[in-house]
Design a protein around this motif. Structure first.
Motif, PDB file in Angstrom:
ATOM      1  N   ARG A   5      25.960   6.810  21.893  1.00 56.00           N
ATOM      2  CA  ARG A   5      27.290   6.291  21.550  1.00 56.00           C
ATOM      3  C   ARG A   5      27.141   5.331  20.377  1.00 56.00           C
ATOM      4  N   SER A   6      28.115   5.360  19.481  1.00 54.52           N
ATOM      5  CA  SER A   6      28.181   4.424  18.357  1.00 54.52           C
ATOM      6  C   SER A   6      29.489   3.662  18.449  1.00 54.52           C
ATOM      7  N   VAL A   7      29.395   2.341  18.277  1.00 51.49           N
ATOM      8  CA  VAL A   7      30.583   1.501  18.395  1.00 51.49           C
ATOM      9  C   VAL A   7      30.617   0.449  17.302  1.00 51.49           C
ATOM     10  N   GLU A   8      31.827  -0.010  17.023  1.00 51.75           N
ATOM     11  CA  GLU A   8      32.023  -1.224  16.242  1.00 51.75           C
ATOM     12  C   GLU A   8      32.522  -2.270  17.228  1.00 51.75           C
ATOM     13  N   ILE A   9      31.822  -3.390  17.266  1.00 53.74           N
ATOM     14  CA  ILE A   9      32.190  -4.504  18.142  1.00 53.74           C
ATOM     15  C   ILE A   9      32.639  -5.650  17.239  1.00 53.74           C
ATOM     16  N   VAL A  10      33.818  -6.197  17.500  1.00 52.16           N
ATOM     17  CA  VAL A  10      34.308  -7.358  16.751  1.00 52.16           C
ATOM     18  C   VAL A  10      34.504  -8.489  17.745  1.00 52.16           C
ATOM     19  N   VAL A  11      33.764  -9.574  17.524  1.00 49.75           N
ATOM     20  CA  VAL A  11      33.768 -10.705  18.442  1.00 49.75           C
ATOM     21  C   VAL A  11      34.547 -11.844  17.806  1.00 49.75           C
ATOM     22  N   ARG A  12      35.536 -12.363  18.541  1.00 49.79           N
ATOM     23  CA  ARG A  12      36.379 -13.453  18.062  1.00 49.79           C
ATOM     24  C   ARG A  12      36.135 -14.700  18.905  1.00 49.79           C
ATOM     25  N   GLY A  13      36.350 -15.839  18.298  1.00 52.69           N
ATOM     26  CA  GLY A  13      36.167 -17.123  18.972  1.00 52.69           C
ATOM     27  C   GLY A  13      35.309 -18.013  18.093  1.00 52.69           C
ATOM     28  N   ARG A  14      34.589 -18.946  18.724  1.00 52.99           N
ATOM     29  CA  ARG A  14      33.643 -19.766  17.965  1.00 52.99           C
ATOM     30  C   ARG A  14      32.317 -19.010  17.978  1.00 52.99           C
ATOM     31  N   VAL A  15      32.163 -18.129  16.973  1.00 56.25           N
ATOM     32  CA  VAL A  15      31.007 -17.229  16.952  1.00 56.25           C
ATOM     33  C   VAL A  15      30.227 -17.301  15.646  1.00 56.25           C
ATOM     34  N   GLN A  16      30.650 -18.135  14.713  1.00 59.62           N
ATOM     35  CA  GLN A  16      29.890 -18.341  13.491  1.00 59.62           C
ATOM     36  C   GLN A  16      29.308 -19.753  13.521  1.00 59.62           C
ATOM     37  N   VAL A  75      36.581  -9.652  22.630  1.00 55.90           N
ATOM     38  CA  VAL A  75      35.636  -8.659  22.102  1.00 55.90           C
ATOM     39  C   VAL A  75      36.384  -7.336  21.981  1.00 55.90           C
ATOM     40  N   GLY A  76      36.539  -6.879  20.734  1.00 56.36           N
ATOM     41  CA  GLY A  76      37.158  -5.582  20.494  1.00 56.36           C
ATOM     42  C   GLY A  76      36.073  -4.528  20.316  1.00 56.36           C
ATOM     43  N   VAL A  77      36.289  -3.353  20.893  1.00 56.42           N
ATOM     44  CA  VAL A  77      35.297  -2.274  20.816  1.00 56.42           C
ATOM     45  C   VAL A  77      35.999  -0.991  20.417  1.00 56.42           C
ATOM     46  N   ALA A  78      35.449  -0.307  19.406  1.00 56.98           N
ATOM     47  CA  ALA A  78      35.991   0.986  18.976  1.00 56.98           C
ATOM     48  C   ALA A  78      34.830   1.944  18.753  1.00 56.98           C
ATOM     49  N   ASP A  79      34.975   3.172  19.227  1.00 56.97           N
ATOM     50  CA  ASP A  79      33.966   4.198  18.955  1.00 56.97           C
ATOM     51  C   ASP A  79      34.052   4.599  17.493  1.00 56.97           C
ATOM     52  N   ILE A  80      32.887   4.813  16.867  1.00 62.52           N
ATOM     53  CA  ILE A  80      32.805   5.175  15.451  1.00 62.52           C
ATOM     54  C   ILE A  80      31.817   6.325  15.292  1.00 62.52           C
ATOM     55  N   PRO A  81      31.841   7.013  14.127  1.00 60.44           N
ATOM     56  CA  PRO A  81      30.832   8.048  13.876  1.00 60.44           C
ATOM     57  C   PRO A  81      29.442   7.407  13.775  1.00 60.44           C
ATOM     58  N   ALA A  82      28.452   8.111  14.269  1.00 60.02           N
ATOM     59  CA  ALA A  82      27.074   7.599  14.235  1.00 60.02           C
ATOM     60  C   ALA A  82      26.551   7.562  12.804  1.00 60.02           C
ATOM     61  N   ALA A  83      25.794   6.514  12.492  1.00 65.60           N
ATOM     62  CA  ALA A  83      25.112   6.412  11.200  1.00 65.60           C
ATOM     63  C   ALA A  83      23.752   7.086  11.358  1.00 65.60           C
ATOM     64  N   ALA A  84      23.463   8.032  10.522  1.00 64.01           N
ATOM     65  CA  ALA A  84      22.224   8.811  10.637  1.00 64.01           C
ATOM     66  C   ALA A  84      21.020   8.025  10.162  1.00 64.01           C
ATOM     67  N   GLY A  85      19.944   8.141  10.908  1.00 62.64           N
ATOM     68  CA  GLY A  85      18.651   7.657  10.462  1.00 62.64           C
ATOM     69  C   GLY A  85      18.406   6.160  10.474  1.00 62.64           C
TER      70      GLY A  85
END
Length: 95
Positions: A5-16, A75-85
């Motif tokens: 599975r490939s995902v994009e995770i976007v984390v919000r809050g005090r995370v930087q 935490v937002g999660v979305a499935d994305i196309p896999a990056a090869a290699g």
């Protein structure tokens, strides 16, 4: 054989400024994932990760907690196309 599975995770809050990217890189690599993690200008942390579905699920759960000092609001999660290699997890410049 494990499903991937490939995902994009976007984390919000005090995370930087709390070591979130380094923590996420270490945790993702320990789970056998590959991809990247970076800060985004609006104050979030983005991770695009690929690996066994169970490991991705574990990483998403870990991101809801984050490292000591982080205060995760969402935490937002979305499935994305896999990056090869890709191998390992890279920390990229802020986008």
């Amino acid at each position: 054989m494990s499903q991937y599975r490939s995902v994009e995770i976007v984390v919000r809050g005090r995370v930087q400024g709390v070591g979130y990217r380094a923590w996420a890189k270490t945790r993702a690599e320990a789970l056998g994932l590959s991809g990247h993690v970076r800060n985004r200008r609006e104050g979030t942390v983005e991770a695009r990760l690929t690996g066994p579905a169970e490991a991705v699920t574990a990483m998403v759960a870990a991101c809801r907690e984050g490292p000591a000092g982080a205060r995760v609001a969402d935490v937002g999660v979305a499935d994305i196309p896999a990056a090869a290699g890709e191998r390992g997890v890279r920390i990229l410049p802020t986008a």
